[in-house]
Write a protein that holds these residues in place. Structure first.
Motif, PDB file in Angstrom:
ATOM      1  N   ALA A  88       3.941   6.248   2.037  1.00 32.58           N
ATOM      2  CA  ALA A  88       4.291   7.351   1.833  1.00 32.58           C
ATOM      3  C   ALA A  88       3.769   8.364   3.235  1.00 32.58           C
ATOM      4  O   ALA A  88       4.339   9.449   3.774  1.00 32.58           O
ATOM      5  CB  ALA A  88       3.762   7.855   0.866  1.00 32.58           C
ATOM      6  N   THR A  89       2.195   8.284   3.921  1.00 36.68           N
ATOM      7  CA  THR A  89       1.578   8.659   5.275  1.00 36.68           C
ATOM      8  C   THR A  89       2.911   8.686   5.964  1.00 36.68           C
ATOM      9  O   THR A  89       3.510   9.244   7.026  1.00 36.68           O
ATOM     10  CB  THR A  89       0.717   8.517   5.472  1.00 36.68           C
ATOM     11  OG1 THR A  89      -0.345   8.461   4.190  1.00 36.68           O
ATOM     12  CG2 THR A  89       0.190   8.952   6.697  1.00 36.68           C
ATOM     13  N   ALA A  90       3.944   7.302   6.432  1.00 34.37           N
ATOM     14  CA  ALA A  90       4.501   6.598   7.702  1.00 34.37           C
ATOM     15  C   ALA A  90       5.827   7.727   7.466  1.00 34.37           C
ATOM     16  O   ALA A  90       6.260   7.981   8.311  1.00 34.37           O
ATOM     17  CB  ALA A  90       4.713   5.068   7.191  1.00 34.37           C
ATOM     18  N   LEU A  97      11.496   6.889   9.516  1.00 26.76           N
ATOM     19  CA  LEU A  97      11.992   5.569   8.283  1.00 26.76           C
ATOM     20  C   LEU A  97      12.914   6.048   7.735  1.00 26.76           C
ATOM     21  O   LEU A  97      12.606   6.739   7.677  1.00 26.76           O
ATOM     22  CB  LEU A  97      10.565   4.872   8.182  1.00 26.76           C
ATOM     23  CG  LEU A  97       9.143   5.052   9.083  1.00 26.76           C
ATOM     24  CD1 LEU A  97       7.643   5.058   8.323  1.00 26.76           C
ATOM     25  CD2 LEU A  97       9.596   3.292   9.392  1.00 26.76           C
ATOM     26  N   THR A  98      13.769   5.014   7.638  1.00 28.39           N
ATOM     27  CA  THR A  98      14.217   5.671   6.309  1.00 28.39           C
ATOM     28  C   THR A  98      14.713   3.854   5.681  1.00 28.39           C
ATOM     29  O   THR A  98      14.850   3.468   6.158  1.00 28.39           O
ATOM     30  CB  THR A  98      15.846   5.525   6.910  1.00 28.39           C
ATOM     31  OG1 THR A  98      15.934   6.826   8.167  1.00 28.39           O
ATOM     32  CG2 THR A  98      16.886   6.001   6.193  1.00 28.39           C
ATOM     33  N   LEU A  99      14.750   4.587   4.342  1.00 24.12           N
ATOM     34  CA  LEU A  99      14.478   3.155   3.745  1.00 24.12           C
ATOM     35  C   LEU A  99      15.064   3.613   2.138  1.00 24.12           C
ATOM     36  O   LEU A  99      15.429   4.532   1.222  1.00 24.12           O
ATOM     37  CB  LEU A  99      12.670   3.081   2.596  1.00 24.12           C
ATOM     38  CG  LEU A  99      11.538   2.798   3.703  1.00 24.12           C
ATOM     39  CD1 LEU A  99      10.611   3.069   2.599  1.00 24.12           C
ATOM     40  CD2 LEU A  99      11.927   1.891   4.536  1.00 24.12           C
ATOM     41  N   GLY A 156       4.367   5.620  15.178  1.00 17.22           N
ATOM     42  CA  GLY A 156       4.707   4.881  17.161  1.00 17.22           C
ATOM     43  C   GLY A 156       4.483   5.845  17.639  1.00 17.22           C
ATOM     44  O   GLY A 156       4.716   7.877  17.440  1.00 17.22           O
ATOM     45  N   ARG A 157       4.576   5.797  19.436  1.00 19.29           N
ATOM     46  CA  ARG A 157       4.730   6.739  20.227  1.00 19.29           C
ATOM     47  C   ARG A 157       5.611   8.024  20.614  1.00 19.29           C
ATOM     48  O   ARG A 157       5.685   8.610  20.896  1.00 19.29           O
ATOM     49  CB  ARG A 157       4.587   5.719  21.799  1.00 19.29           C
ATOM     50  CG  ARG A 157       2.762   5.406  21.465  1.00 19.29           C
ATOM     51  CD  ARG A 157       2.534   4.412  22.522  1.00 19.29           C
ATOM     52  NE  ARG A 157       4.563   3.284  23.404  1.00 19.29           N
ATOM     53  CZ  ARG A 157       4.820   2.803  24.084  1.00 19.29           C
ATOM     54  NH1 ARG A 157       3.282   2.408  24.599  1.00 19.29           N
ATOM     55  NH2 ARG A 157       5.481   2.266  24.364  1.00 19.29           N
ATOM     56  N   GLU A 187       1.078  -1.007  -0.208  1.00 16.22           N
ATOM     57  CA  GLU A 187      -0.217  -0.107   0.185  1.00 16.22           C
ATOM     58  C   GLU A 187       0.809   1.338   0.199  1.00 16.22           C
ATOM     59  O   GLU A 187       1.031   1.788   0.786  1.00 16.22           O
ATOM     60  CB  GLU A 187      -1.039   0.169   1.322  1.00 16.22           C
ATOM     61  CG  GLU A 187      -2.169  -1.528   1.702  1.00 16.22           C
ATOM     62  CD  GLU A 187      -2.987  -0.961   2.170  1.00 16.22           C
ATOM     63  OE1 GLU A 187      -3.282   0.099   2.143  1.00 16.22           O
ATOM     64  OE2 GLU A 187      -3.261  -2.103   2.640  1.00 16.22           O
ATOM     65  N   PRO A 188       0.528   1.807  -1.388  1.00 18.09           N
ATOM     66  CA  PRO A 188       2.333   3.101  -1.342  1.00 18.09           C
ATOM     67  C   PRO A 188       1.722   3.862  -1.219  1.00 18.09           C
ATOM     68  O   PRO A 188       2.411   5.223   0.134  1.00 18.09           O
ATOM     69  CB  PRO A 188       2.437   3.157  -2.431  1.00 18.09           C
ATOM     70  CG  PRO A 188       1.755   1.910  -3.450  1.00 18.09           C
ATOM     71  CD  PRO A 188       1.092   0.438  -2.635  1.00 18.09           C
TER      72      PRO A 188
END
Length: 68
Positions: free
Chosen positions: A45-47, A63-65, A53-54, A40-41
């Protein structure tokens, strides 16, 4: 030469060692390495944009991709 008289200053506790009125927040940090399949791209993108997380308010949740 006359000396200036000084009285010793009272020792002050280090700010990091002073008791805090409230406990500091504590979040565990975890690092994952591996391969992912994106199903689910738009959610990804939102994440990436908002974090996960808290611990986001404390500098965690990044997040690093790296494309493979």
């Amino acid at each position: 030469m006359p000396r200036a008289s000084t009285s010793p200053a009272a020792p002050q506790p280090h700010p990091a060692l002073s008791p805090s009125p409230r406990p500091r927040p504590y979040e565990r940090l975890t690092q994952f390495e591996g391969t992912a399949t994106i199903s689910e791209p738009t959610l990804l993108a939102t994440a990436i944009r908002e974090g996960i997380g808290r611990g986001k308010a404390y500098g965690a949740g990044l997040l690093t991709l790296i494309p493979g």
